[in-house]
Design an enzyme around this catalytic site. Structure first.
Site, PDB file in Angstrom:
ATOM      1  N   ARG A  15       0.836  -1.192   0.000  1.00  0.00           N
ATOM      2  CA  ARG A  15       0.000   0.000   0.000  1.00  0.00           C
ATOM      3  C   ARG A  15       0.881   1.256   0.000  1.00  0.00           C
ATOM      4  NH1 ARG A  15      -3.627  -1.468   5.165  1.00  0.00           N
ATOM      5  NH2 ARG A  15      -1.622  -2.410   5.746  1.00  0.00           N
ATOM      6  N   LYS A  74       1.806   1.984   7.484  1.00  0.00           N
ATOM      7  CA  LYS A  74       2.135   1.254   8.698  1.00  0.00           C
ATOM      8  C   LYS A  74       3.153   1.996   9.552  1.00  0.00           C
ATOM      9  CE  LYS A  74       0.815  -2.131   9.861  1.00  0.00           C
ATOM     10  NZ  LYS A  74      -0.363  -2.369  10.749  1.00  0.00           N
ATOM     11  N   TYR A  93      -1.013   4.394  10.600  1.00  0.00           N
ATOM     12  CA  TYR A  93      -1.379   3.431  11.639  1.00  0.00           C
ATOM     13  C   TYR A  93      -0.188   3.279  12.574  1.00  0.00           C
ATOM     14  CZ  TYR A  93      -5.518   1.883   9.051  1.00  0.00           C
ATOM     15  OH  TYR A  93      -6.741   1.826   8.422  1.00  0.00           O
ATOM     16  N   HIS A  95      -0.671   1.613  16.194  1.00  0.00           N
ATOM     17  CA  HIS A  95      -0.903   0.420  17.016  1.00  0.00           C
ATOM     18  C   HIS A  95       0.125   0.308  18.130  1.00  0.00           C
ATOM     19  CE1 HIS A  95      -4.116  -1.053  14.459  1.00  0.00           C
ATOM     20  NE2 HIS A  95      -3.344  -0.933  13.390  1.00  0.00           N
ATOM     21  N   GLU A 117      -5.881   4.587  13.552  1.00  0.00           N
ATOM     22  CA  GLU A 117      -6.804   3.651  14.200  1.00  0.00           C
ATOM     23  C   GLU A 117      -7.560   4.236  15.385  1.00  0.00           C
ATOM     24  OE1 GLU A 117      -2.860   2.988  16.320  1.00  0.00           O
ATOM     25  OE2 GLU A 117      -3.519   3.342  14.250  1.00  0.00           O
ATOM     26  N   ASP A 269      -2.409  -7.046  15.523  1.00  0.00           N
ATOM     27  CA  ASP A 269      -1.668  -5.779  15.556  1.00  0.00           C
ATOM     28  C   ASP A 269      -1.913  -5.004  16.836  1.00  0.00           C
ATOM     29  OD1 ASP A 269      -4.249  -5.025  14.982  1.00  0.00           O
ATOM     30  OD2 ASP A 269      -3.818  -4.221  13.003  1.00  0.00           O
TER      31      ASP A 269
END
Length: 372
Positions: A15, A74, A93, A95, A117, A269
């Site tokens: 991505r 990410k 993101y 996490h 998120e 995750d």
């Protein structure tokens, strides 16, 4: 503002954080967009598409270090974090609840970390998490079906069965966005489906839209154990905003599952909701424990980047545009949903779920802004 779009480096993560049309819109608004060479190739966008939109193609160091705002998919790896500097905005993101080492490094870097998120609207919806949850929920069953094949290590079962042969059983733990999409695919394939949650409104909704053709169960230890141990495929679909996922499926339950059964934990995750799960990768996605095949890839949507990149950037771009136009402080103060996305502010944790999960001090966003 100078916006950097680096190439993703997580295993088989194809991505990209910004599509060419998004770059064009930012450039027209007066911003400078710096795209790392080859960043969009995995999603089908060559460098020329970005150049046509007014972006500049740069090397990896420039995409990270010479910008005000880094937008990606990410969380950064240790080497990438070293390229960041205090005051930069990192929009992706994160996490952090399941990655204490990343949280520690980003705290020390002094960046402003806004996590996809945890952006949450007043009605409780997670607008940026939702599209990737939809993809991951559908993929979870699709992957589970493949892993149940004997040649992939599974018990050799066709989930939907055939006339004269029983159907397979699927348990979905959690009835949120991941869960409902996993249920949709499992039901369409003809499996017998159990879905568990503590939200009776969600269970009622699922019961109604599927015409009662699945088992909606209140998630307590008894119901969970009975469903898990009799299932061929278990999908972990639990998410608690910003926090580490609770462990709901115990190792004792996994030990009682039939050999060749499959577990796909989408919550990996955030630490995972299955006690026996650990993060894996697209290159080495599974391992066997107690005779059960475990799949713990934390970036599942990266397997279908063409779909995932468009779905993700449709959701992220309005927030990205606001941050670029107004600056992080003003954008967050004007938009309560975006403010919920703030995890780090120049060395301080400003997200309750992250602070609680990592047992670190929590600062209010206003306190962090005043200190900065």
């Amino acid at each position: 503002m100078r916006v950097g779009v680096p190439r993703e480096t997580k295993d088989r993560e194809h991505r990209v954080g910004l599509v060419p049309d998004g770059a064009r819109a930012l450039v027209r608004a007066g911003h400078e967009v710096l795209v790392e060479e080859g960043a969009g190739l995995g999603s089908g966008f060559d460098d020329a598409r970005y150049v046509d939109g007014g972006a500049r193609i740069v090397d990896v160091t420039t995409a990270w270090s010479d910008v005000d705002l880094v937008v990606k998919v990410k969380e950064p790896n240790p080497r990438e974090i070293e390229r960041l500097h205090s005051g930069q905005i990192l929009f992706c993101y994160l996490h952090l609840a399941g990655a204490p080492e990343v949280a520690d490094a980003l705290i020390r870097s002094g960046v402003i970390g806004v996590a996809y998120e945890t952006i949450r609207q007043p009605d409780g919806a997670f607008p940026v998490l939702a599209p990737m949850s939809e993809v991951a929920g559908r993929l979870a069953v699709q992957i589970g079906v493949t892993l149940l094949q004997r040649d992939r290590g599974g018990k050799g079962l066709l989930l939907g069965g055939v006339p004269g042969v029983g159907r397979g059983r699927v348990t979905v733990v959690g009835a949120g966005t991941v869960g409902i999409n996993a249920v949709r695919v499992a039901h369409a394939l003809g499996a017998e489906v159990d879905v568990l949650d503590v939200d009776l409104k969600r269970l009622t909704y699922l019961y109604d839209i599927f015409g009662g053709e699945l088992n909606t169960l209140y998630s307590n230890p008894g119901n969970l154990e009975r469903s898990v141990v009799t299932s061929d495929l278990v999908v972990g679909a639990v998410y608690v905003a910003g926090r580490r996922a609770p462990t709901l499926v115990t190792e004792a339950m996994v030990e009682r599952m039939e050999p060749g059964s499959v577990i796909v934990d989408v919550a990996v995750d955030q630490g995972g909701c299955v006690e026996t799960i650990r993060p894996t990768s697209h290159s080495d996605p599974t391992y066997e424990l107690h005779g059960v095949l475990h799949y713990g890839v934390p970036n599942m949507p990266g397997a279908v980047p063409r779909t995932s990149t468009f779905a993700l950037t449709n959701a992220t771009f309005p927030y990205l545009e606001a941050i670029a136009q107004l600056g992080a402080e003003t954008a967050l103060l004007r938009d309560p949903a975006l403010a919920e996305g703030a995890n780090l502010w120049k060395g301080r944790i400003v997200c309750e779920g992250v602070a609680e999960s990592l047992d670190l001090p929590l600062h209010s966003l206003q306190e962090a802004l005043a200190a900065a």
